[in-house]
Write an enzyme that holds these catalytic residues in place. Structure first.
Site, PDB file in Angstrom:
ATOM      1  CG  ASP A 473      42.675  37.523  30.328  1.00 57.95           C
ATOM      2  OD1 ASP A 473      41.994  36.512  30.398  1.00 57.95           O
ATOM      3  OD2 ASP A 473      42.994  38.226  31.302  1.00 57.95           O
ATOM      4  CG  ASP A 794      44.174  41.250  33.294  1.00 53.50           C
ATOM      5  OD1 ASP A 794      43.310  40.464  33.751  1.00 53.50           O
ATOM      6  OD2 ASP A 794      43.913  42.082  32.426  1.00 53.50           O
ATOM      7  CG  ASP A 798      42.573  36.129  35.396  1.00 52.12           C
ATOM      8  OD1 ASP A 798      41.495  35.557  35.168  1.00 52.12           O
ATOM      9  OD2 ASP A 798      42.890  37.213  34.878  1.00 52.12           O
TER      10      ASP A 798
END
Length: 1173
Positions: A473, A794, A798
């Protein structure tokens, strides 16, 4: 809990104060009332609330709490609530006692065989043949005449028993300390989980275990609910209840339709407040838990389940009985209420392909099976040859007859042969391997805590060493996640710095601050800095905090606006989710009309804007060509500076006709754009260096983000993910989806294969894109090594990608509970550079185990050949059973401790990953193993056959039964052990390095073990006497033994000088049918092989397999560890939630035992949870 809602609950309203003393009289409601209320859902629950309490306000009143201010922080009141309604804690299972662990260690087959042999040997040594006429039995009993010697016959048996005891105690102690470590880790995880509650009118974060009935809890997107409750205020709340009901559809919760919130469920959208009504063992999770026997102590205290004779519960109890205790800790939520499900699952299990093992696990399993078979064959041949030789010698050549009175003597011989055979087997089987793996992993996991990696699944740590790709990410991982607004476009002006309030039209200014204050979650706020001169603290969503920070920079007060419009007064909220990429809030104006505030990704929201506020604060038309110009002049320049752009807009809606609130697309359209802001999230200073290390170590880093492509590209360049002039792809999710799908819209692997090798940045991506990319890379066959992919995430969405990846990293600070749930490792500092540490530790585990194997197999080859040839040529193994056990202890337990605790070095990051189909024993290692074996065998055979001449002592060959220990054999034993000690130093290096002493003092455990072993060896030889078959040696003999042992180090240098690539034959040695072979095939296609091997084992050679799988069984405790959360974790850890999010059935983290399949043990590396023999 399936359809408990329809169950017939015998409900007798109790008069307050009747029940359980006068405790509950103080509250207007009893624990039973609350329990029976929480079993209902939907309309039934509403009806029950109306019948008993009229509404939720009254319920709060009866629980003596205020919906607005929550409980007071009065300790006496909180304590009383805990007494009456229980604590928010589910008691864990009692750990195994040391004696239980000893008993488990005793179950090892090899040890049992040794015990039996020792007992028979003991029994026979006390048996005196009747009468004096033993001559008839031939010279077999010669030497047993000496009175003292005959009495010493029992020593060998006793010594074997003693050494077995040693091994058992060591094993049990290891298990015990491991369990203690994991429990400590578990409690640390539990303390870290906090939840937001309102106390005295302020929102505070408290540890989950401190929540009590009557608390007002704030529920938001991504939370894992820690207790049962009733909703008292909600915005667009959607809950995933699959962990309790098995239904994967999200359930919409609202005060007027279904206000019941249950512990163990996940908040997928929206926010709200609930009053806590049941905690700990009385919550829905706790009830299931108690059924599964985890809360046994609490069983009698709970009368919550009195009336539930519902079928569901009975099924659940049956299921619970089918569980091995190990699973009770692991607690999988019950999937559904059908009783037949267990059998169906069992049937299905046969047809479902097995989840592949972790890389190391698969390789070790095969190696183990092969070594085990070879050892079995060798020991069988040894016994047969010894017996045949004896029988032919005695009855054929000497022509004796078998006399009954001689039977015990003959039996004694056979027992001796049997013990020799077992000894060969004991030495051949590397039962230290599971111990080495366990120690190495446990040690790494403990140390990784210091490097901010909280490992939830043990084998993730080793898989990480093989990682070839990391999909990361951006926000919070590569960047600091401390967002600040640095540019703003408002009233037709683009300010590169935050303007002064007087530079903005007052009307626009007022609209901006209201839009931000109201349309941000009320849980997001800016607090004063912790220390003098520090930055103000951002609490809640970081993007929202940056906007609130902007309001403060413009000298406005967002708190005043919020006090004017408290959360209860918000008319409708469309919360942020990954599909909308925007958030909107509707408020009712004093004149009855409505105003909608909206904020979101600029290019998405600007498409919904038809007007824009000019410099005079008046709205003017905003046409598509104005929008294109704005994108070019404002948004792209901001994005190229690496800023995230957020658009803030509003719209007035009439009260009449009432807008159709459910039609979101119509409501959020024709907006008036107020401003566009650019938010900076600086790159973490240590990230570029960490990424450089990854690239040098052969790991490709890809950035997957929801941001605008220009922003993403700018940040990727700052991090060093992309370099100008390289051949790489940066694309948006839309574009990616278009290119990987065929005409029918199906995803094709070939199309993904054209994209992923060059793809470095995927922008504006949805969670599904992330999952597709990860799956595509893992399933790809265009590179010869199957890719091992790590993913960081997070957000709640996800989950699927984290599950699918080989190693999922969740963020410890910014991560939602759902993401932590799906992950294998939690980054406690949310920092990318911690991932690099994980890679280093992973490679270190792999290397430690290779070092141990190199050492172990050298000893095995030598010991087996010596015992075998010695037995066949001299009818007696030069190394006695007790000595073999001591060697076994050195090379197994101690060596695994010494070699498995080597600390990692930066040098590990200089090589490429090994890959999945690299043999475990490289050619260099094979060269070392065989080279050292040759040296040791030459020395030992020289000593065995001409040793008595060299040292001028009596020969120890052909000694009769029970003869005293000879110096000759003692020298052989001593030399053998000393050679192992020096070879242990050689084994520290496995890539052919010359300096084997490099960094030896950085590992005190290694040094102390080598010195300690040497000291004990001196004691054994000088004072071991009869039990160890040792006779004391003089100084000269000792020096010779030491000299020969040190020769190992010199010989190691000779071996290192031989270039490996010249030894073509070794390649065959690494893969051929030798016992030390490891198959060189891709384990992914190899599942049949492993299954076949396991089937064979079931038939007979279970022996050493027990050893390897002791990792699994010994460590049920890992299940505690895997739960990574607070007490309730138990139920929902491994919950079905994530696999159902996108039907990701093929999870990639080993060891997901689904409780409803009634599997026995679910320990790591035991895929599909089938129980091993």
């Amino acid at each position: 809990m399936g359809d408990l809602g329809n169950s017939t609950v015998d409900f007798h309203p109790k008069k307050p104060g009747m029940d359980k003393g006068s405790h509950e009289g103080d509250f207007g409601v009893t624990i039973d009332d609350l329990c029976s209320l929480m079993e209902l859902r939907g309309p039934e629950a509403l009806q029950k609330i109306q019948e008993n309490y009229t509404d939720t306000e009254t319920l709060c009143h009866r629980l003596k709490t205020s919906p607005a201010d929550g409980l007071s922080d009065n300790p006496a009141d909180l304590e009383k609530r805990r007494l009456v309604f229980g604590m928010n804690f589910i008691p864990p299972k009692k750990p195994k006692t040391f004696l239980q662990l000893v008993w488990e260690a005793l179950q090892d087959v090899t040890l049992i065989i040794l015990e039996i042999a020792a007992i028979i040997s003991l029994g026979l040594s006390f048996y005196q043949p009747p009468g004096g006429d033993t001559e008839a039995c031939g010279n077999v009993s010669a030497g047993a005449e000496d009175e003292g010697e005959a009495e010493a016959g029992w020593i060998e048996g006793a010594a074997i028993l003693l050494s077995v005891l040693c091994v058992v105690v060591v094993t049990a102690f290891n298990d015990w300390s491991k369990e203690k470590q994991f429990r400590g880790l578990q409690s640390r995880i539990e303390q870290e989980q906090r939840f937001a509650v309102v106390r005295n009118g302020t929102v505070i974060q408290i540890p989950v275990a401190e929540m009590v009935v009557g608390d007002i809890a704030q529920v938001k997107y991504g939370d894992l609910l820690p207790a049962d409750g009733v909703l008292i205020q909600g915005n667009d709340l959607k809950i995933d209840e699959s962990s309790l009901t098995g239904e994967s559809d999200h359930v919409r919760k609202s005060i007027d339709k279904d206000p019941m919130l249950l512990s163990g469920t996940h908040v997928m959208e929206g926010s709200g407040k609930m009053v806590v009504t049941a905690v700990g063992v009385n919550s829905q999770t706790g009830i299931i838990f108690t059924l599964l026997g985890a809360g046994e102590m609490e069983e009698e205290k709970k009368d919550c389940k009195k009336g539930k004779q519902d079928g569901t519960l009975e099924n659940n109890q049956n299921k619970a009985k089918k569980q091995d205790e190990a699973v009770a800790m692991e607690m999988q939520p019950l999937k559904s209420a059908e009783g037949g499900e267990v059998e169906e699952k069992e049937k299905k299990k046969a047809s479902v392909p097995k989840k592949e093992k972790s890389v190391l696990q698969g390789k070790l399993t095969k190696l183990a099976v092969q070594i085990g078979k070879a050892g079995l064959v060798m020991s069988a041949i040894t016994v047969i040859i010894l017996m045949l030789y004896f029988v032919i010698e005695t009855f054929v050549i000497q022509g004796r007859v078998w006399l009954t009175e001689c039977t015990p003597i003959y039996v004694q011989y056979f027992v001796k042969f049997f013990i020799i055979g077992v000894t060969v087997l004991v030495v051949a089987v590397p039962e230290g391997l599971p111990l080495a793996v366990t120690i190495s992993l446990a040690y790494s996991v403990k140390k990784m805590m210091k490097d901010n990696n909280l490992v939830r699944h043990l084998d993730a740590c080793e898989t990480m060493g093989n990682a070839t790709a990391i999909c990361s990410d951006k926000t919070g991982t590569l960047t600091t996640n401390r967002m600040t607004v640095v540019q703003i476009y408002v009233g037709d002006q683009h300010f590169r710095d935050i303007p002064r309030p007087d530079q903005i039209n007052p009307k626009t200014l007022e609209l901006t601050s209201s839009a931000i204050a109201v349309n941000c979650a009320y849980t997001s706020k800016i607090m004063a800095a912790d220390k003098e001169g520090g930055l103000p603290k951002q609490v809640g969503n970081k993007t929202e905090c940056s906007l609130l920070g902007l309001v403060l920079d413009l000298k406005q007060d967002y708190q005043a606006v919020r006090e004017q419009i408290p959360e209860e007064k918000l008319y409708k909220v469309y919360t942020f989710n990954s599909v909308r990429k925007s958030m909107s809030t509707v408020i009712q104006m004093p004149d009855g009309s409505f105003r909608l505030y909206s904020k979101g990704a600029s290019e998405i929201l600007l498409k919904k804007c038809s007007f824009i506020l000019g410099g005079d604060g008046e709205a003017r038309a905003f046409r598509p060509r104005d929008r294109d110009e704005m994108v070019k002049k404002v948004i792209e320049p901001m994005a190229c500076d690496g800023l995230r752009t957020i658009c803030i807009a509003y719209r007035e809606l009439p009260a009449d006709p009432m807008p159709e609130w459910d039609n979101e697309t119509d409501i959020v359209s024709n907006l008036i754009c107020i401003t566009v802001v650019g938010i900076e999230d600086p790159v973490r200073p240590e990230v570029p260096d960490a990424i450089k290390k990854c690239q040098r170590a052969g790991i490709t880093v890809r950035m997957v983000t929801g941001d605008n492509i220009n922003t993403a590209r700018a940040i990727a360049a700052k991090c060093g993910i992309i370099h100008p002039g390289d051949d790489f792809l940066c694309m948006e999710g839309k574009d990616f989806n278009r290119r990987i799908r065929n005409e029918k819209g199906e995803i094709e692997q070939e199309r993904i294969d054209k994209i992923w090798p060059k793809l470095r940045v995927l922008a504006r991506s949805s969670p599904t894109d992330k999952h597709t990319l990860v799956k595509g890379i893992i399933d790809s066959t265009i590179v010869e090594q199957r890719q091992v992919v790590a993913v960081t995430g997070d957000g709640t969405n996800d989950g699927p990608a984290l599950k699918k990846a080989d190693v999922g990293f969740a963020m410890g600070i910014a991560g939602t509970d759902v993401a932590k749930e799906a992950s294998d490792i939690i980054l406690t500092d949310d920092n990318f550079s911690s991932i690099v540490k994980a890679v280093m530790w992973g490679r270190n585990v792999y290397d430690s185990i290779s070092k141990f194997l190199q050492f172990q197999l050298t000893v095995n080859v030598v010991a087996v050949i010596v015992a075998f040839t010695g037995a066949c040529i001299t009818q007696d193994s030069p190394l006695k059973a007790v000595q073999m056990l001591w060697v076994n202890l050195i090379m197994d337990t101690f060596a695994s401790l010494a070699l498995a605790t080597e600390p990692p070095t930066e040098a590990l990051l200089l090589r490429k990953p090994y890959g999945r189909n690299n043999p475990l024993i490289s050619r260099t290692m094979m060269k070392n193993i065989l080279g050292h074996a040759v040296y040791q065998l030459i020395i030992i055979f020289t000593l065995l056959f001409v040793g008595e001449k060299i040292f001028d002592i009596d020969s120890g060959r052909n000694a009769p039964l029970h003869s005293p220990p000879s110096e000759h054999y003692t020298i052989i034993f001593n030399t053998f052990v000393l050679m192992q000690l020096f070879n242990e130093i050689n084994a520290r290096k496995i890539h052919g390095e010359r300096n084997v002493f490099d960094g030896i003092f950085s590992n005190p455990i290694f040094c102390s073990i080598v010195l300690g072993t040497f000291a004990i060896q001196i004691v054994i030889v000088q004072f071991g006497g009869k039990p160890f078959s040792c006779s004391p040696l003089n100084v000269e003999q000792w020096l010779w033994c030491l000299f020969v042992g040190m020769g190992e180090l010199i010989w190691g240098q000779v071996i290192a000088s031989v270039p490996t690539h010249q030894l073509k034959c070794l390649k065959e040695a690494g893969h051929g049918p030798a016992p030390d072979e490891i198959m060189d095939e891709d384990l992914a296609e190899d599942e049949e092989e492993i299954d076949y091997a396991e089937r064979e084992l079931r038939r007979g050679q279970i022996l050493w397999f027990r050893g390897l799988n002791r990792i699994q069984t010994q460590m049920e405790v890992v299940s505690t560890f895997k739960r990574s959360g607070s007490f309730q974790g138990a139920v929902r850890r491994r919950s079905s939630v994530l696999s159902q999010l996108h039907d990701v059935t093929n999870n990639s983290t080993p060891s997901h035992v689904v409780l409803s399949t009634a599997n026995a043990t679910g320990a790591p590396g035991n895929p599909g949870g089938e129980s091993f023999p």
